[in-house]
Design a protein around this motif. Structure first.
Motif: not given
Length: 239
Positions: A9-11, A59-63, A87-94, A206-208
């Motif tokens: 799965t590609i980010h 896909y929106p480019t803001g996330v 999120y925009d990029g890798y993140a700690l998921r909520s 791939h999500r973070g």
């Protein structure tokens, strides 16, 4: 019965593909091992196809967004939309889900196949009876190995422990990030019996980073996981 399919799965961040060379290398190694067939795509052309697929899905480019790259035994390449991130990029998921340990072994070589993916879905269903949404896979000796098909990290007494797992693009990125932060890192799996002294338990895909809230009833924090996630994303902002 359907043949197993290899996948990654590609980010995509800001509409652009990340880590494609590393993902293609994993598919190449897995394709040679399972199908006796190499996978050597033109990376620039593949990136263009993936980015066009994301654009076609609006896909929106803001996330961030995700595209699944599949490889069949016949050498067919497929691109499938896997949705977008909050999120925009890798993140700690909520979301900090609760987990339960479960002993099970892969039914076939531990490669990134749809068969392994199905086993993970079954494991998640089994642990629902224990009021958990994530199954942490253990071996017969009780070693903590993975969560949701992803490498598992544990923070214990200031040291990060990385469980032995099949190769993962995101795990290697996280390994480098942890070392840049100056945190001790050991390639060693902790055990169920160690959960009472573990401070944080998290996995990366791939999500973070996903930090577990509980595992077998033991509560965990997410302080260092958040710091590591921020450093992981900062790496891409500096490129």
């Amino acid at each position: 019965m359907n043949e197993p399919v290899l996948y990654q799965t590609i980010h995509l961040a800001h509409g652009r593909v990340r880590n494609l060379e590393a993902h293609a290398a994993l598919l190449d190694a897995a394709g040679r091992a399972l199908f006796r067939r190499p996978y050597r795509p033109d990376l620039q052309a593949l990136a263009t196809r993936i980015e066009r697929c994301a654009a076609a899905e609006r896909y929106p480019t803001g996330v961030s967004g995700f595209i699944r790259l599949e490889l069949t035994a016949a050498g067919e390449e497929r691109l499938l939309p896997e949705g977008i991130s909050l999120y925009d990029g890798y993140a700690l998921r909520s979301l900090h889900p609760d987990a339960a340990t479960l002993h099970y072994e892969p039914l076939c070589p531990d490669l990134p196949t749809t068969a392994r993916e199905a086993a993970e879905r079954l494991a998640a269903r089994i642990v629902r009876d224990r009021e958990a949404t994530v199954a942490v896979r253990c071996d017969a000796e009780g070693r903590l190995l993975s969560a949701e098909n992803a490498p598992l990290f544990a923070l214990c007494n200031g040291t990060v422990y990385l469980s032995p797992a099949p190769p993962s693009v995101e795990a290697e990125l996280l390994r480098g990030t942890i070392r840049k932060l100056g945190m001790p890192l050991r390639d060693e799996a902790l055990r169920r019996s160690d959960l009472s002294r573990v401070e944080e338990l998290f996995y990366v895909d791939h999500r973070g980073i996903t930090a577990l809230g509980h595992c077998d009833g033991m509560p965990f924090m997410a302080l260092y996981a958040e710091r590591i996630a921020e450093a992981l994303e900062q790496h891409f902002r500096e490129i």
